[in-house]
Every structure is written in structure tokens, then in C-alpha cells.
Design an enzyme around this catalytic site. Structure first.
Site, PDB file in Angstrom:
ATOM      1  N   GLY A 226       2.626 -23.944  14.668  1.00  4.63           N
ATOM      2  CA  GLY A 226       1.728 -23.198  15.453  1.00  4.63           C
ATOM      3  C   GLY A 226       1.634 -23.115  16.703  1.00  4.63           C
ATOM      4  O   GLY A 226       2.472 -24.054  17.437  1.00  4.63           O
ATOM      5  N   HIS A 227       0.802 -22.600  17.630  1.00  2.00           N
ATOM      6  CA  HIS A 227       0.667 -22.655  19.161  1.00  2.00           C
ATOM      7  C   HIS A 227      -0.713 -22.646  19.276  1.00  2.00           C
ATOM      8  O   HIS A 227      -1.578 -21.844  19.000  1.00  2.00           O
ATOM      9  CB  HIS A 227       1.369 -21.444  19.725  1.00  2.00           C
ATOM     10  CG  HIS A 227       1.776 -21.710  21.362  1.00  2.00           C
ATOM     11  ND1 HIS A 227       0.744 -21.581  22.058  1.00  2.00           N
ATOM     12  CD2 HIS A 227       2.878 -21.854  22.066  1.00  2.00           C
ATOM     13  CE1 HIS A 227       1.218 -21.739  23.428  1.00  2.00           C
ATOM     14  NE2 HIS A 227       2.439 -21.761  23.179  1.00  2.00           N
ATOM     15  N   SER A 228      -0.859 -23.676  20.125  1.00  2.00           N
ATOM     16  CA  SER A 228      -2.341 -23.988  20.629  1.00  2.00           C
ATOM     17  C   SER A 228      -3.049 -22.905  21.415  1.00  2.00           C
ATOM     18  O   SER A 228      -4.297 -22.578  21.514  1.00  2.00           O
ATOM     19  CB  SER A 228      -2.548 -25.448  21.307  1.00  2.00           C
ATOM     20  OG  SER A 228      -1.703 -25.183  22.784  1.00  2.00           O
ATOM     21  N   SER A 229      -2.194 -22.025  22.278  1.00  2.00           N
ATOM     22  CA  SER A 229      -2.905 -21.153  22.981  1.00  2.00           C
ATOM     23  C   SER A 229      -2.632 -19.556  22.491  1.00  2.00           C
ATOM     24  O   SER A 229      -2.901 -18.587  23.025  1.00  2.00           O
ATOM     25  CB  SER A 229      -2.264 -21.137  24.481  1.00  2.00           C
ATOM     26  OG  SER A 229      -2.426 -22.427  24.661  1.00  2.00           O
ATOM     27  N   ARG A 282      -8.703 -18.443  14.657  1.00  2.00           N
ATOM     28  CA  ARG A 282      -7.260 -18.597  14.083  1.00  2.00           C
ATOM     29  C   ARG A 282      -7.439 -18.533  12.635  1.00  2.00           C
ATOM     30  O   ARG A 282      -6.220 -18.297  11.913  1.00  2.00           O
ATOM     31  CB  ARG A 282      -6.762 -19.847  14.532  1.00  2.00           C
ATOM     32  CG  ARG A 282      -5.354 -20.071  14.489  1.00  2.00           C
ATOM     33  CD  ARG A 282      -4.654 -21.452  14.675  1.00  2.00           C
ATOM     34  NE  ARG A 282      -4.777 -21.689  15.981  1.00  2.00           N
ATOM     35  CZ  ARG A 282      -3.972 -21.418  17.172  1.00  2.00           C
ATOM     36  NH1 ARG A 282      -2.851 -20.686  16.763  1.00  2.00           N
ATOM     37  NH2 ARG A 282      -4.273 -21.737  18.285  1.00  2.00           N
TER      38      ARG A 282
END
Length: 392
Positions: A226-229, A282
Site C-alpha cells: 500500500g501507500h501511506s498517502s 482506507r
């Protein structure tokens, strides 16, 4: 066609990954790279493994197109050989242990005292000055010091990257700096002393994570795929596997759920209206997407995503990359020589319309010792007989 760096000579006392990557990039562009190695085994990357028909995979990757000479730098004669080579070179690069080059009389001040136009490049773990100057290091340790390991992996387990990211970052900045120094010298006649720190190169690559920590006060989470942003961003289930999907803006989100996933109601859901809201929600967002992606096979969903302009990718293993249809269609593989066999090597990613990269052979240890010594006016037979130099 003329190769961009035809006529440029680089002398390198180098080993491992970062410095050899920098000089291989220069060799690909046409520079003559003379690699100075130890008489007792040479660059230790030669023996990381012997998987490429008896030659190390790292060494094949990083050392094509170079000339190898083997001399003993612990002897006055060996050091004299290097000084003779540097006297006719454009660039001298070294990544010896901290302080070693200066102790050998091969420091920038010594070499540039009579040749102000020489470009001297010193590559080290931590740079000159500071409490860690004299510490030896390698890729994994730099990844740790730079914070890269802290943000890589899953929430439960930090990991280093699967490739030597710190080495590669350093090698790329090193090659870039050499090209910039050559350009300035061609304009002004002025040489350069250049320092490249592995730590600083890798911290620069930390990018958004640094700014997030400095200005949001939070440590970026380890997100796995995943991507934190950004959300949705990661692997999603299909009927027969998984597919990676990355939606980087709100228009893309609406296209994904409306045109690809046939779930237009999600485009109107206020929890998912903007990327900031999708990141806040999310788990719900990913669950909603996963519930729809599982209706299609990986191939069918990949086709739908491509038609809609949504970034997506298959999770390929390395064997699939070797035979990647895009690389094959673009004819990106060439055959080069090693000391034991002919092997395939990938063209560098920079493609000139009127020039193909010089894909030279990978040298055996000391393969060019005699030729290079004779060019330098040294009695090659004497040094080889005395064990100060070695010829393959």
C-alpha cells in the site's frame, strides 16, 4: 554515430556496487574505464557468487565495457602505476575505506596539485566530517541509517529493499555529478573535487517520508504493497489471483468505480469523495474495491483497467521479467562476453535516437594489465614477474 563520452578516460579504484555502477554508466556512454583491482582476488563482488557461467551476477551487471588491471597498491610501484594512469585521465574515482586514498598519496589534493583540470570523485558511506566519517558500511546498513528500512515492509515487520537501493542511489548521483563536472570543464577548463555520500544519497530518496515526519509529526507507516498517502493503492483480489491498482486522483477514482468496476454508487459515497477522505477510510475503501475486483479474472480486469486509463500491474516474478513482452518487443537485450561464456545483458534505460549504448564485455581480473602498463611506459614484464601486477 559518435558516442557521447568518446575520448573520456576514467580511472577507478572501485569495488562492490555503488562506484562500479557509476563507471559502468559512463562506459555505456562510450568512456574508457580502467578498473584498478587487487592482485589477490580483485573486486570482491567477483566472488559474491558464480551464478553467471562461473562469474558473479553482481560483477556481470556492474562491470561490462571496462578494462581491468591488477596491481598491488601497497607497493610504491603499484601506486606509481595509478598515478601514471591518472596523469592522462579525465576522471579519477575511488571508494576505498575512509582515508585510504589519501594515505596512498592518491587524495584529491595530491592528484590535482599539478592538474587542476582533473575531476576527482570520492565515494564513501558517510562523507568527510561528522562522527561517522571513518565508519565502513554497506547497503543494508545505510538503508537502516537513512530510515528506509523503517518505512519498508509490513506493519509487523520492517525489511530492507530487495535490491541494493542505497548503492544504486549513490551510483546514479555519482555518474550524474561526473557528467556535470565534465560539462563544466569543457566550458571553463576547471576540474573538480566531488564527494558522494551513500547516506546523503539515500536520505534524499526518502523524499515525501521526510517531509511527512518533519511537518506532520508522524512516522510514515509501513504499508506493504500500500501507500501511506494514497488510496486505493495496493493489491486487490481477482477471480484467479491478484492485481495491483493505484488511483492517484479523484477523477481516477470516479473512473475506476464507474467505468471499470460497475459500482457507480461508490463515486457518490462521501467517505470516498477525495483522496484525503479515502485515506482516512482506507479499510472501507479497500474492502469496497476488493468486493468488485474479485468478479473478474486477472487478465480481464487488467484489460478493463488499461482501456479506462487506470494504472495497474501484474505481480510478476523475476522469471517473468526476463521474458517481459515489453522488453522483448523493444529489443532491449544484447549479448556480451564474460571470461567464461557469452551472456545476455539489458540495454541501459536511456535511449538515444542516433546511438546505442556501448555494451562491452565483462573483463577477467587483470585482463588488460599488460596492455595498460605498456601504454603507461611501465615495464609490464618486470612488475608481473615480481607479483606487483597480475595479468589474466
Amino acid at each position: 554515430m559518435t558516442r557521447p563520452l568518446d575520448g573520456v578516460t576514467v580511472v577507478a579504484i572501485e569495488q562492490a556496487v555503488a562506484a562500479p555502477l557509476a563507471t559502468r554508466n559512463l562506459a555505456d556512454l562510450g568512456a574508457r574505464v580502467i578498473k584498478v583491482e587487487r592482485v589477490d582476488g580483485g573486486d570482491f563482488a567477483r566472488d559474491y557468487d558464480h551464478v553467471v557461467h562461473g562469474t558473479g551476477a553482481h560483477f556481470v551487471w556492474l562491470n561490462r565495457g571496462k578494462e581491468s588491471i591488477a596491481v598491488d597498491l601497497k607497493t610504491p610501484e603499484g601506486r606509481d602505476v595509478v598515478r601514471r594512469l591518472v596523469a592522462k585521465a579525465d576522471v579519477f574515482l575511488q571508494n576505498l575505506a575512509p582515508g585510504a586514498a589519501a594515505r596512498l598519496g592518491l587524495g584529491a589534493d595530491d592528484l590535482r596539485a599539478t592538474r587542476s583540470g582533473l575531476i576527482v570523485v570520492n565515494l564513501s558511506g558517510f562523507g568527510a566530517g561528522g562522527p561517522m566519517t571513518r565508519r565502513k558500511t554497506y547497503d543494508m546498513l545505510i538503508q537502516a541509517e537513512a530510515g528506509l528500512i523503517a518505512i519498508t515492509g509490513t506493519p509487523e515487520t520492517p525489511v530492507k529493499t530487495g535490491i541494493p537501493t542505497a548503492d544504486i542511489a549513490t551510483g546514479m548521483y555519482c555518474a550524474q555529478a561526473i557528467l556535470a563536472a565534465l560539462l563544466r570543464r569543457w566550458r571553463t577548463g576547471e576540474g573538480a573535487t566531488v564527494e558522494i555520500s551513500m547516506l546523503e544519497a539515500t536520505v534524499e530518496w526518502m523524499g515525501y517520508a521526510l517531509y511527512t515526519r518533519m511537518y506532520a509529526g508522524t512516522q510514515p507507516e509501513r504499508m506493504g504493497l500500500g501507500h501511506s498517502s494514497i488510496a486505493p493503492y495496493g493489491a486487490f483480489p481477482t477471480r484467479d489471483g491478484r492485481i495491483l491498482i493505484g488511483v492517484q486522483n479523484d477523477t481516477g477514482w470516479r473512473t475506476l468505480v464507474t467505468d471499470v468496476l460497475d459500482a457507480s454508487a461508490l463515486a457518490r459515497d462521501p467517505r470516498f469523495a477525495t483522496n484525503i477522505q479515502r485515506v482516512r477510510n482506507r479499510a472501507e475503501c479497500d474492502a469496497a474495491v476488493a468486493a468488485r475486483t474479485s468478479h473478474w479474472s486477472t487478465a480481464d480486469l487488467d484489460e478493463r483497467l488499461a482501456e479506462a486509463g487506470i494504472p495497474a500491474a501484474h505481480l510478476k516474478d523475476v522469471g517473468q521479467v526476463v521474458n517481459h513482452p515489453q522488453l522483448r518487443a523493444r529489443d532491449r537485450w544484447r549479448e556480451i562476453g564474460t571470461e567464461h561464456a557469452r551472456v545476455d545483458a539489458l540495454l541501459p534505460p536511456v535511449t538515444f535516437a542516433d546511438f546505442e549504448a556501448h555494451m562491452g564485455d565483462v573483463p577477467a581480473l587483470g585482463q588488460h594489465t599488460r596492455t595498460v602498463l605498456e601504454e603507461s611506459g611501465v615495464d609490464a614484464d618486470d612488475l608481473i614477474a615480481r607479483g606487483i601486477a597480475a595479468q589474466a
